[in-house]
Design a protein around this motif. Structure first.
Motif, PDB file in Angstrom:
ATOM      1  N   LEU A 294     -10.618  -7.772  -5.558  1.00 30.74           N
ATOM      2  CA  LEU A 294      -9.734  -6.673  -5.183  1.00 30.74           C
ATOM      3  C   LEU A 294     -10.167  -6.049  -3.859  1.00 30.74           C
ATOM      4  N   LYS A 295     -11.462  -5.811  -3.709  1.00 28.26           N
ATOM      5  CA  LYS A 295     -11.965  -5.209  -2.468  1.00 28.26           C
ATOM      6  C   LYS A 295     -11.746  -6.145  -1.280  1.00 28.26           C
ATOM      7  N   ALA A 296     -12.012  -7.428  -1.469  1.00 25.34           N
ATOM      8  CA  ALA A 296     -11.843  -8.399  -0.378  1.00 25.34           C
ATOM      9  C   ALA A 296     -10.392  -8.449   0.084  1.00 25.34           C
ATOM     10  N   GLY A 297      -9.457  -8.389  -0.847  1.00 26.97           N
ATOM     11  CA  GLY A 297      -8.046  -8.419  -0.480  1.00 26.97           C
ATOM     12  C   GLY A 297      -7.640  -7.203   0.330  1.00 26.97           C
ATOM     13  N   VAL A 298      -8.148  -6.041  -0.058  1.00 29.16           N
ATOM     14  CA  VAL A 298      -7.828  -4.806   0.656  1.00 29.16           C
ATOM     15  C   VAL A 298      -8.437  -4.822   2.051  1.00 29.16           C
ATOM     16  N   VAL A 299      -9.696  -5.244   2.161  1.00 24.04           N
ATOM     17  CA  VAL A 299     -10.376  -5.268   3.460  1.00 24.04           C
ATOM     18  C   VAL A 299      -9.694  -6.254   4.407  1.00 24.04           C
ATOM     19  N   ALA A 300      -9.291  -7.408   3.891  1.00 27.11           N
ATOM     20  CA  ALA A 300      -8.609  -8.392   4.729  1.00 27.11           C
ATOM     21  C   ALA A 300      -7.289  -7.843   5.267  1.00 27.11           C
ATOM     22  N   ALA A 301      -6.634  -7.005   4.481  1.00 28.56           N
ATOM     23  CA  ALA A 301      -5.346  -6.448   4.898  1.00 28.56           C
ATOM     24  C   ALA A 301      -5.493  -5.258   5.830  1.00 28.56           C
ATOM     25  N   ASP A 302      -6.628  -4.530   5.730  1.00 33.90           N
ATOM     26  CA  ASP A 302      -6.779  -3.272   6.478  1.00 33.90           C
ATOM     27  C   ASP A 302      -8.260  -2.981   6.684  1.00 33.90           C
ATOM     28  N   GLU A 303      -8.875  -3.684   7.624  1.00 34.58           N
ATOM     29  CA  GLU A 303     -10.327  -3.613   7.790  1.00 34.58           C
ATOM     30  C   GLU A 303     -10.807  -2.217   8.154  1.00 34.58           C
ATOM     31  N   THR A 304     -10.110  -1.528   9.040  1.00 32.41           N
ATOM     32  CA  THR A 304     -10.609  -0.259   9.561  1.00 32.41           C
ATOM     33  C   THR A 304      -9.896   0.950   8.975  1.00 32.41           C
ATOM     34  N   GLU A 305      -9.332   0.788   7.803  1.00 31.04           N
ATOM     35  CA  GLU A 305      -8.803   1.896   7.012  1.00 31.04           C
ATOM     36  C   GLU A 305      -7.692   2.655   7.734  1.00 31.04           C
ATOM     37  N   GLN A 306      -6.712   1.921   8.205  1.00 30.35           N
ATOM     38  CA  GLN A 306      -5.540   2.545   8.808  1.00 30.35           C
ATOM     39  C   GLN A 306      -4.403   2.722   7.808  1.00 30.35           C
ATOM     40  N   GLY A 307      -4.515   2.058   6.656  1.00 29.41           N
ATOM     41  CA  GLY A 307      -3.434   2.113   5.675  1.00 29.41           C
ATOM     42  C   GLY A 307      -3.930   1.952   4.261  1.00 29.41           C
ATOM     43  N   VAL A 308      -3.721   0.748   3.701  1.00 26.46           N
ATOM     44  CA  VAL A 308      -3.974   0.526   2.277  1.00 26.46           C
ATOM     45  C   VAL A 308      -5.437   0.732   1.893  1.00 26.46           C
ATOM     46  N   ARG A 309      -6.366   0.485   2.806  1.00 22.16           N
ATOM     47  CA  ARG A 309      -7.780   0.650   2.453  1.00 22.16           C
ATOM     48  C   ARG A 309      -8.111   2.095   2.092  1.00 22.16           C
ATOM     49  N   SER A 310      -7.334   3.028   2.589  1.00 26.47           N
ATOM     50  CA  SER A 310      -7.565   4.432   2.248  1.00 26.47           C
ATOM     51  C   SER A 310      -7.469   4.677   0.752  1.00 26.47           C
ATOM     52  N   LEU A 311      -6.725   3.826   0.047  1.00 23.12           N
ATOM     53  CA  LEU A 311      -6.588   4.006  -1.397  1.00 23.12           C
ATOM     54  C   LEU A 311      -7.929   3.875  -2.112  1.00 23.12           C
ATOM     55  N   LEU A 312      -8.863   3.136  -1.514  1.00 24.22           N
ATOM     56  CA  LEU A 312     -10.182   2.977  -2.121  1.00 24.22           C
ATOM     57  C   LEU A 312     -10.969   4.287  -2.145  1.00 24.22           C
ATOM     58  N   ASN A 313     -10.442   5.314  -1.472  1.00 24.45           N
ATOM     59  CA  ASN A 313     -11.107   6.615  -1.446  1.00 24.45           C
ATOM     60  C   ASN A 313     -10.675   7.522  -2.601  1.00 24.45           C
ATOM     61  N   LEU A 314     -10.013   6.983  -3.601  1.00 28.27           N
ATOM     62  CA  LEU A 314      -9.639   7.813  -4.744  1.00 28.27           C
ATOM     63  C   LEU A 314     -10.867   8.560  -5.279  1.00 28.27           C
ATOM     64  N   GLY A 315     -10.749   9.870  -5.399  1.00 30.22           N
ATOM     65  CA  GLY A 315     -11.831  10.681  -5.930  1.00 30.22           C
ATOM     66  C   GLY A 315     -12.906  11.031  -4.929  1.00 30.22           C
ATOM     67  N   HIS A 316     -12.900  10.391  -3.752  1.00 25.42           N
ATOM     68  CA  HIS A 316     -13.994  10.575  -2.808  1.00 25.42           C
ATOM     69  C   HIS A 316     -13.910  11.894  -2.043  1.00 25.42           C
ATOM     70  N   THR A 317     -12.709  12.400  -1.821  1.00 25.22           N
ATOM     71  CA  THR A 317     -12.604  13.676  -1.103  1.00 25.22           C
ATOM     72  C   THR A 317     -13.245  14.792  -1.914  1.00 25.22           C
ATOM     73  N   TYR A 318     -12.902  14.877  -3.192  1.00 23.62           N
ATOM     74  CA  TYR A 318     -13.548  15.855  -4.072  1.00 23.62           C
ATOM     75  C   TYR A 318     -15.021  15.488  -4.302  1.00 23.62           C
ATOM     76  N   GLY A 319     -15.285  14.204  -4.518  1.00 23.21           N
ATOM     77  CA  GLY A 319     -16.641  13.760  -4.842  1.00 23.21           C
ATOM     78  C   GLY A 319     -17.624  13.985  -3.720  1.00 23.21           C
ATOM     79  N   HIS A 320     -17.207  13.718  -2.485  1.00 24.75           N
ATOM     80  CA  HIS A 320     -18.096  13.955  -1.347  1.00 24.75           C
ATOM     81  C   HIS A 320     -18.411  15.442  -1.200  1.00 24.75           C
ATOM     82  N   ALA A 321     -17.455  16.291  -1.558  1.00 28.88           N
ATOM     83  CA  ALA A 321     -17.717  17.733  -1.520  1.00 28.88           C
ATOM     84  C   ALA A 321     -18.818  18.098  -2.510  1.00 28.88           C
TER      85      ALA A 321
END
Length: 361
Positions: A225-252
């Motif tokens: 799953l991660k490899a597919g997302v990275v191949a589609a959006d290496e530098t997080e301009q679109g779909v890769r941002s979805l991998l940040n679920l929970g991270h905005t609150y969690g990083h806080a």
């Protein structure tokens, strides 16, 4: 043995998953006789794996130097990063060297950022030793260090030469670290794969017991799953941002509580619950799906509420410094169903704070 390719053109690389890989010289290809390498690890893992990996490399005539860093998220900073550069320079490593990250997410991030920076870029290999690193942080080329005002604020996208997942490492993993890794595993099911989420609901006890068959499938599926997302959006301009679920609150949580006091996966688990409650308040997620997420996180030994000493107001300064804020507008990843998530903008501070309150004891 499982092999998964992260497809990035000339920078494509393989993730290899099996037991005993640290003792197999073929795991470290394309390193060959006469090459030099700098092995980066921490004090805890050095006792467990350093000699094994060194022996494997040296028996095929690869020259290995080493740098042993302190253990903990609180050491993922510029000061500790400099220790890697010092070791490289003191041992006269040039652009033809290869850095080898032997450790969890902290070591992987530090080593990757050092590789991206040293003499403007040298090769590096990931040897992830924690479940969290095996399923997430070692794959995709995100490298960074923390700043006291924010997590992963200083870094680079820089892909490894390869990722070598030796499943035997999990046998020495403390249960709290195992649970921390399961947070990222569960995240994949929530955002990308409903069938995998159902599989986790059925097999979570086997993963906690480190059943080798279940764990091998789990890691392989997450890496796919991660490899597919990275191949589609290496530098997080679109779909890769979805991998940040929970991270905005969690990083806080991580920044406010002090790095290392809450493990990354623990903070992300609480953050995912806050994201789920945000979606619930916006009528974008059902109560049933919120309950399923909560139940699975609890079964994995993870927190579903934030720290008692953090007020909703204390989240906001960290959230507004988040890397996903663009032109002053917060973008938040929210689940809309098990297996699907979307990026939302225009959320009010009141909505965010209400979701935090929903996840307080």
């Amino acid at each position: 043995m499982e092999k998964i390719t992260v497809t990035l053109g000339k920078r494509s690389y393989q993730i290899t998953i099996a037991s005993g890989l640290f003792e197999d010289p073929l795991s470290f290809l394309p390193l060959k006789a006469g090459n030099t390498a700098m092995l980066v690890t921490n004090k805890t893992l050095a006792r467990l794996y350093l000699n094994k990996v060194r022996h494997t490399l040296e028996r095929v005539d690869i020259h290995v130097d080493q740098v042993i860093l302190p253990d903990g998220e609180q050491y993922k900073n510029l000061s500790v990063l400099e220790q890697i550069f010092t070791a490289l320079l003191e041992n006269s490593h040039g652009r033809d060297t290869t850095l080898i990250a032997l450790g969890g997410g902290v070591i992987g991030d530090l080593t990757g950022f050092a590789a991206a920076s040293y003499q403007r870029g040298v090769r590096f290999i990931q040897l992830p030793t924690t479940l969290l690193a095996q399923v997430d942080s070692s794959v995709g080329g995100k490298t960074a260090v923390n700043h006291q005002l924010g997590k992963n604020m200083i870094g680079a996208f820089y892909q490894p030469l390869s990722v070598v997942v030796d499943l035997t490492c999990l046998q020495t993993l403390p249960i709290r670290e195992l649970s921390s890794g399961l947070a990222e595993v569960i995240k994949y099911g929530i955002i990308l794969d409903a069938e995998f989420f159902v599989w986790l609901e059925t097999h979570i006890n086997e993963l906690i017991d480190i059943n080798p068959v279940a764990m091998a499938y789990c890691i392989r599926r997450c890496c796919e799953l991660k490899a597919g997302v990275v191949a589609a959006d290496e530098t997080e301009q679109g779909v890769r941002s979805l991998l940040n679920l929970g991270h905005t609150y969690g990083h806080a949580i991580e920044a406010e509580m002090g790095y290392g006091n809450w493990l990354h996966g623990e903070a992300i688990a609480a953050g995912m619950m806050m994201a789920a409650h945000t979606a619930l308040r916006l009528n974008q997620l059902s109560k049933l799906d919120v309950s399923r997420i909560r139940t699975l996180l609890i079964r994995a030994g993870l927190p579903v509420t934030g720290p008692k000493i953090m007020t909703p107001d204390s989240y906001l300064p960290h959230i507004m410094r988040d890397k996903k804020v663009l032109a002053g507008e917060l973008r938040l990843v929210l689940p809309t169903a098990i297996g699907h998530a979307e990026i939302y903008t225009g959320l009010t501070k009141e909505t965010i704070m209400s979701a935090v309150l929903d996840c307080q004891d």
